[in-house]
Write a protein that holds these residues in place. Structure first.
Motif, PDB file in Angstrom:
ATOM      1  N   GLY A   1       0.814  -1.208   0.000  1.00  0.00           N
ATOM      2  CA  GLY A   1       0.000   0.000   0.000  1.00  0.00           C
ATOM      3  C   GLY A   1       0.846   1.255   0.000  1.00  0.00           C
ATOM      4  N   LEU A   2       1.588   1.473   1.061  1.00  0.00           N
ATOM      5  CA  LEU A   2       2.367   2.694   1.180  1.00  0.00           C
ATOM      6  C   LEU A   2       3.476   2.761   0.134  1.00  0.00           C
ATOM      7  CD1 LEU A   2       2.972   5.318   2.670  1.00  0.00           C
ATOM      8  CD2 LEU A   2       4.544   4.018   4.128  1.00  0.00           C
ATOM      9  N   GLN A   3       4.149   1.645  -0.110  1.00  0.00           N
ATOM     10  CA  GLN A   3       5.269   1.681  -1.048  1.00  0.00           C
ATOM     11  C   GLN A   3       4.831   2.069  -2.453  1.00  0.00           C
ATOM     12  OE1 GLN A   3       7.796  -1.870  -0.731  1.00  0.00           O
ATOM     13  NE2 GLN A   3       7.241  -1.994   1.441  1.00  0.00           N
ATOM     14  N   THR A   4       3.670   1.573  -2.870  1.00  0.00           N
ATOM     15  CA  THR A   4       3.150   1.933  -4.193  1.00  0.00           C
ATOM     16  C   THR A   4       2.723   3.387  -4.220  1.00  0.00           C
ATOM     17  OG1 THR A   4       2.370  -0.338  -4.550  1.00  0.00           O
ATOM     18  CG2 THR A   4       1.429   1.382  -5.943  1.00  0.00           C
ATOM     19  N   LEU A   5       1.971   3.808  -3.223  1.00  0.00           N
ATOM     20  CA  LEU A   5       1.468   5.177  -3.186  1.00  0.00           C
ATOM     21  C   LEU A   5       2.621   6.172  -3.119  1.00  0.00           C
ATOM     22  CD1 LEU A   5      -1.476   4.596  -0.695  1.00  0.00           C
ATOM     23  CD2 LEU A   5      -1.657   4.917  -3.173  1.00  0.00           C
ATOM     24  N   ASP A   6       3.641   5.849  -2.337  1.00  0.00           N
ATOM     25  CA  ASP A   6       4.806   6.724  -2.235  1.00  0.00           C
ATOM     26  C   ASP A   6       5.507   6.837  -3.583  1.00  0.00           C
ATOM     27  OD1 ASP A   6       7.071   7.997  -0.412  1.00  0.00           O
ATOM     28  OD2 ASP A   6       8.063   6.526  -1.704  1.00  0.00           O
ATOM     29  N   GLU A   7       5.667   5.714  -4.256  1.00  0.00           N
ATOM     30  CA  GLU A   7       6.375   5.715  -5.535  1.00  0.00           C
ATOM     31  C   GLU A   7       5.597   6.466  -6.607  1.00  0.00           C
ATOM     32  OE1 GLU A   7       9.459   2.609  -6.595  1.00  0.00           O
ATOM     33  OE2 GLU A   7       7.623   1.803  -7.484  1.00  0.00           O
ATOM     34  N   LEU A   8       4.275   6.427  -6.533  1.00  0.00           N
ATOM     35  CA  LEU A   8       3.435   7.145  -7.491  1.00  0.00           C
ATOM     36  C   LEU A   8       3.291   8.616  -7.137  1.00  0.00           C
ATOM     37  CD1 LEU A   8       0.600   4.498  -8.024  1.00  0.00           C
ATOM     38  CD2 LEU A   8       2.416   5.106  -9.647  1.00  0.00           C
ATOM     39  N   GLY A   9       3.711   8.994  -5.932  1.00  0.00           N
ATOM     40  CA  GLY A   9       3.660  10.392  -5.537  1.00  0.00           C
ATOM     41  C   GLY A   9       2.268  10.910  -5.250  1.00  0.00           C
TER      42      GLY A   9
END
Length: 337
Positions: A75-83
């Motif tokens: 969850g967080l890792q994807t959202l962080d990477e997508l900005g």
């Protein structure tokens, strides 16, 4: 004879998050290039979309601005990477924080959600307009979560599918799908280079050393381990860990426990091992010291040949984004080529 001692992990504290040009993934440019795709085009602030989820259809904001991630993994890792804008997340334990940027590292916690510690009050206090997280974490609390904000739960399946499902929840599915093009190019290049460097084939062991389980575990590849990105990368690179071919191996099981007297089971041309994981970066130090001091450890051909390597558990076990995938590939290139 060279005998492995405890050393710093091959992975360099994941400063590889700036992997764009060096890793060949070019994520930032891909995201920019995809910004005009119809599915990801800007929408009015009050626009909504309907998503099909394991819990049924959910109406979500087309452009969420206050997202709570139930987990610090996909969850967080994807959202962080997508900005995209995240306002709170499951607790960032151990080395997991190295997989996301500084802003995400400072987010308020809504509990150690991997252990079922979902703090509904903290989630409500974050005033989210969207909640995203893994289905096993959120399902027991789905009714309560849904009264706080639209909640999208992601099936715990193949890691790429999880990444794309999270991206889809925030209207960035096309961006995420395109991002894997660069990753697949790096995996294909690794496969070709490994085949050239190891023309007679490569026997590799992937081993987890953990105080949590109190033992050493040898891991399989994609057949049973599709939630781990390392397994996807090894399979794509044509590398099958020894646990897949050990006597009595069960391809449906993610790993097999290896007792101290059976350490020869993990011998191979190369041994890759990581300590801890699951947000507990140091939860394996005692078992590691016991392993390294074992008389049998020094007799393993990989150890005697200086080909046993400790890597960072964060990308190998806890990683679910492209930065982690890039770090695993970097490790493999450094170790094998």
């Amino acid at each position: 004879m060279t005998i492995l001692t405890a050393t710093m992990p091959v992975t360099d504290d994941l400063n590889r998050r700036n992997f764009g040009a060096a890793a060949g993934l070019a994520l930032a440019s891909l995201l920019t290039a995809c910004a005009t795709d119809s599915d990801d085009a800007p929408a009015p602030n009050d626009a909504t979309r309907t998503l099909s989820t394991p819990m049924g259809d959910v109406v979500v904001p087309a452009q969420p601005t206050r997202i709570v991630s139930l987990d610090a993994y996909v969850g967080l890792q994807t959202l962080d990477e997508l900005g995209v804008p995240v306002v709170a997340t499951g607790t960032l334990g151990g080395g997991i924080r190295t997989l996301v940027g500084e802003t995400s590292q400072q987010l308020p916690s809504i509990g150690v959600t991997a252990l079922g510690d979902v703090q509904l009050e903290a989630i409500a206090a974050a005033a989210p307009d969207l909640i995203v997280g893994r289905q096993p974490i959120g399902e027991p609390f789905y009714s309560e979560l849904s009264t706080i904000a639209p909640t999208v739960l992601i099936p715990f399946t193949y890691w790429r599918d999880q990444y794309i499902d999270v991206a889809d929840a925030v209207g960035r599915k096309d961006d995420a799908s395109q991002s894997f093009v660069g990753l697949d190019g790096r995996i294909a290049a690794l496969r070709a280079d490994v085949a050239q460097a190891w023309p007679d084939g490569l026997r590799l062991s992937v081993v987890r050393v953990s105080d949590t389980s109190g033992d050493v575990r040898s891991y399989n590849t994609l057949a049973a381990s599709s939630t781990f990105l390392y397994a996807d990368i090894l399979s794509g690179a044509g590398i099958s860990p020894t646990a897949d071919t050990a006597p009595g191996a069960d391809p449906t099981k993610v790993n097999v426990a290896v007792s101290s007297e059976n350490l020869p089971m993990i011998d191979a041309d190369v041994i890759v091992y990581y300590v801890g994981a699951g947000g507990q970066a140091d939860a394996g130090d005692d078992v590691e010291q016991s392993l390294l001091s074992s008389p049998l450890w020094s007799t393993l051909s990989a150890v005697a040949g200086g080909r046993a390597h400790r890597v960072d558990s964060a990308p190998w076990f806890d990683g679910y984004n492209l930065a982690a995938a890039s770090a695993v590939i970097d490790d493999l290139r450094h170790i094998l080529l």
